[in-house]
Design a protein around this motif. Structure first.
Motif, short mmCIF file in Angstrom:
data_model
loop_
_atom_site.label_atom_id
_atom_site.label_comp_id
_atom_site.label_asym_id
_atom_site.label_seq_id
_atom_site.Cartn_x
_atom_site.Cartn_y
_atom_site.Cartn_z
N GLN A 30 39.05 129.96 21.97
CA GLN A 30 38.58 130.69 22.80
C GLN A 30 40.15 129.89 23.91
O GLN A 30 40.73 130.70 24.84
CB GLN A 30 37.61 130.08 23.75
CG GLN A 30 36.42 131.32 22.68
CD GLN A 30 35.01 130.86 23.82
OE1 GLN A 30 35.33 130.05 24.17
NE2 GLN A 30 34.36 131.82 23.87
N GLU A 31 40.27 128.55 23.70
CA GLU A 31 41.11 127.20 24.16
C GLU A 31 42.92 127.36 23.59
O GLU A 31 43.45 127.94 24.41
CB GLU A 31 40.58 126.16 24.30
CG GLU A 31 39.46 126.18 24.64
CD GLU A 31 39.09 124.20 24.52
OE1 GLU A 31 39.82 123.34 23.60
OE2 GLU A 31 38.15 123.55 24.98
N GLU A 32 42.98 127.73 22.44
CA GLU A 32 43.87 128.09 21.33
C GLU A 32 44.78 129.40 21.56
O GLU A 32 45.58 129.65 22.13
CB GLU A 32 44.00 127.48 19.97
CG GLU A 32 43.57 126.40 20.03
CD GLU A 32 43.94 126.00 18.31
OE1 GLU A 32 44.34 126.91 17.81
OE2 GLU A 32 42.61 125.41 17.78
N TYR B 197 37.06 142.60 22.37
CA TYR B 197 36.90 143.89 22.93
C TYR B 197 37.09 145.06 21.68
O TYR B 197 35.94 145.96 21.74
CB TYR B 197 37.50 143.82 23.78
CG TYR B 197 37.12 143.34 25.33
CD1 TYR B 197 36.66 144.00 25.92
CD2 TYR B 197 38.16 142.82 25.82
CE1 TYR B 197 36.12 142.92 27.57
CE2 TYR B 197 38.47 142.16 26.89
CZ TYR B 197 37.13 142.11 28.26
OH TYR B 197 36.39 142.29 29.27
N GLY B 198 37.86 144.71 20.96
CA GLY B 198 37.93 145.47 19.92
C GLY B 198 36.76 145.54 19.30
O GLY B 198 36.45 147.44 18.58
N GLU B 199 36.43 144.61 18.34
CA GLU B 199 35.01 144.79 17.72
C GLU B 199 33.78 145.15 18.24
O GLU B 199 33.48 145.55 17.60
CB GLU B 199 35.17 142.83 16.69
CG GLU B 199 34.18 143.19 15.71
CD GLU B 199 34.14 141.89 14.93
OE1 GLU B 199 33.43 141.61 13.95
OE2 GLU B 199 35.29 141.06 14.93
N ASP C 164 23.68 131.96 23.96
CA ASP C 164 23.38 132.53 24.25
C ASP C 164 24.56 133.04 24.99
O ASP C 164 24.53 134.52 25.21
CB ASP C 164 22.00 132.48 24.72
CG ASP C 164 21.32 132.70 24.58
OD1 ASP C 164 20.39 133.73 23.66
OD2 ASP C 164 20.18 131.99 25.26
N SER C 165 25.28 132.08 24.93
CA SER C 165 26.77 132.85 25.97
C SER C 165 27.76 133.28 25.10
O SER C 165 28.64 134.10 25.57
CB SER C 165 27.38 131.07 26.56
OG SER C 165 27.47 130.35 25.90
N VAL C 166 28.06 133.35 23.53
CA VAL C 166 28.89 133.74 23.10
C VAL C 166 29.34 135.28 22.90
O VAL C 166 27.47 135.71 22.97
CB VAL C 166 28.69 132.85 21.44
CG1 VAL C 166 29.41 131.89 21.99
CG2 VAL C 166 27.36 133.21 20.67
N GLU C 167 30.16 135.76 21.92
CA GLU C 167 29.91 136.98 22.26
C GLU C 167 30.36 137.49 20.94
O GLU C 167 30.31 137.25 20.31
CB GLU C 167 31.27 138.11 23.06
CG GLU C 167 31.23 137.48 24.28
CD GLU C 167 30.81 138.89 24.76
OE1 GLU C 167 30.92 140.07 23.68
OE2 GLU C 167 30.36 138.90 25.99
N VAL D 280 34.29 136.54 17.02
CA VAL D 280 32.84 137.06 16.81
C VAL D 280 32.41 136.67 15.44
O VAL D 280 30.70 136.01 15.38
CB VAL D 280 33.18 138.23 16.68
CG1 VAL D 280 31.52 139.30 16.71
CG2 VAL D 280 33.47 139.16 18.19
N ASN D 281 33.41 136.48 14.25
CA ASN D 281 32.28 136.50 13.18
C ASN D 281 32.20 134.49 13.01
O ASN D 281 31.23 134.28 12.90
CB ASN D 281 33.55 136.29 11.94
CG ASN D 281 32.80 135.27 11.09
OD1 ASN D 281 33.70 134.01 10.37
ND2 ASN D 281 32.62 136.40 10.14
N GLN D 282 32.90 133.78 14.02
CA GLN D 282 32.36 132.20 13.88
C GLN D 282 30.88 132.08 15.04
O GLN D 282 30.15 131.38 14.45
CB GLN D 282 33.52 131.49 14.54
CG GLN D 282 34.48 131.65 13.93
CD GLN D 282 34.65 130.56 12.44
OE1 GLN D 282 34.63 129.60 11.88
NE2 GLN D 282 34.46 131.53 11.27
N ALA D 283 31.19 133.25 15.98
CA ALA D 283 29.80 132.54 16.50
C ALA D 283 28.36 133.85 15.85
O ALA D 283 27.52 133.52 16.22
CB ALA D 283 30.39 133.25 18.03
N ASN D 284 29.17 134.16 15.10
CA ASN D 284 27.76 135.30 14.47
C ASN D 284 27.49 134.13 13.48
O ASN D 284 25.81 134.36 13.12
CB ASN D 284 28.01 136.51 13.17
CG ASN D 284 28.43 137.62 13.98
OD1 ASN D 284 27.23 137.56 15.58
ND2 ASN D 284 29.16 138.45 13.88
N LEU D 285 28.32 133.22 12.74
CA LEU D 285 27.74 132.60 11.45
C LEU D 285 26.71 131.36 12.44
O LEU D 285 25.84 130.78 11.37
CB LEU D 285 28.99 131.74 10.99
CG LEU D 285 29.86 132.25 10.01
CD1 LEU D 285 30.66 132.15 9.38
CD2 LEU D 285 28.72 132.70 8.16
#
Length: 301
Positions: free
Chosen positions: A123-125, A139-141, A13-16, A94-99
């Motif tokens: 996010q850290e890197e 933001y762009g995606e 729920d916290s990821v974009e 975004v893709n990794q969060a979708n997966l």
């Protein structure tokens, strides 16, 4: 097991990503989205990774099939990794969060956890720049996705592209996205000053992305809508070059669609030739008129 699921759900729920952006779930709208996205995937798209990400979300809701969604999201993952210098980077956030979301709905909790951990590492890197809560790629995606939905979503797209540009001021994709979103949302509703600002944004976008036929067409349409005449040097030659590029692209498509599009393109070419000849003749007439007028006003000797 229940505590693990609860913890994963909290993290999800916290990821974009598309599954947390509260996108439209209207079936008819999603069906139209699917048709457009699949058509674009056949003919090529500069936003291919974003396209497959959104297609995965759309298919998940239309077909209620996590397996089918996973296929598209993996396509997106391959494309996005190819765009990153070392095979991983902020484009994948975004893709990794979708997966992670889809694996969770498949009941594959270890895989879900693995993708969530990768989101955290990314996010850290690749932290968001100063003044931005999210990385410009997110933001762009998000902007690219929102602009494809209804009017209220398109307003949010404007804000997301503006934030993307705050983090990466020269990125041509964000300038193009902002021009498109502003044109869709505000151009027909805006006053003369706002329309002028939008035309300027479109001009910036087409300058940064000179091969973008859509921006060029939007620029001409916007000028025509406000009744602004432009006689920029080389504008008609630019139009001819652009239309000939379009013709080359059209010839690579399917026969039935190609015939229709070639007919339209040939009409556009004829129209631009006509306008160029008309502009030349008017300039000649104007020069002659000025010469005649100066001759009449010449002092008597």
């Amino acid at each position: 097991m229940a505590s693990i699921q609860t913890d994963l759900q909290r993290q999800l729920d916290s990821v974009e990503c598309h599954f947390t952006w509260n996108l439209s779930c209207n079936v008819s709208i999603l069906h139209r989205q699917q048709e457009r996205l699949e058509d674009r995937s056949r003919h090529g798209c500069t936003w291919e990774g974003h396209l497959y990400n959104l297609l995965g979300y759309v298919v998940y809701h239309i077909q209620d099939s996590a397996e089918e969604a996973l296929l598209h999201l993996r396509q997106a993952e391959v494309v996005l990794k190819e765009q990153e210098p070392e095979g991983r980077g902020p484009r994948l956030l975004v893709n990794q969060a979708n997966l992670a979301w889809v694996h969770y709905h498949l009941g594959e909790l270890p895989e879900c956890q693995s993708y969530l951990e990768e989101v955290t590492r990314l996010q850290e890197e690749f932290p968001a720049p100063p003044g931005c809560e999210l990385h410009p790629e997110v933001y762009g995606e998000k902007g690219w996705t929102l602009v494809k939905f209804e009017h209220d979503f398109q307003k949010l797209a404007v804000a997301n592209f503006e934030m993307a540009l705050r983090g990466e001021t020269d990125r041509k994709e964000w300038h193009v996205g902002l021009a498109l979103a502003k044109y869709k949302v505000y151009f027909n509703e805006g006053n003369e000053e706002l329309r002028g600002e939008i035309i300027e944004q479109i001009k910036i976008a087409k300058t940064k992305d000179p091969d973008n036929l859509r921006m060029l067409a939007m620029y001409w349409n916007a000028l025509a809508d406000v009744g602004k005449k432009t006689e920029e040097t080389g504008s008609s030659d630019e139009a001819l070059t652009c239309l000939r590029k379009a013709e080359k692209m059209i010839r690579e498509q399917g026969e039935e669609e190609k015939d229709c599009l070639l007919l339209v393109n040939q009409a556009n070419l004829a129209w631009v030739h006509y306008l160029r000849d008309l502009l030349v003749s008017r300039r000649i007439e104007s020069t002659c008129d000025e010469s005649t007028e100066q001759g009449h006003k010449a002092p008597l000797r």
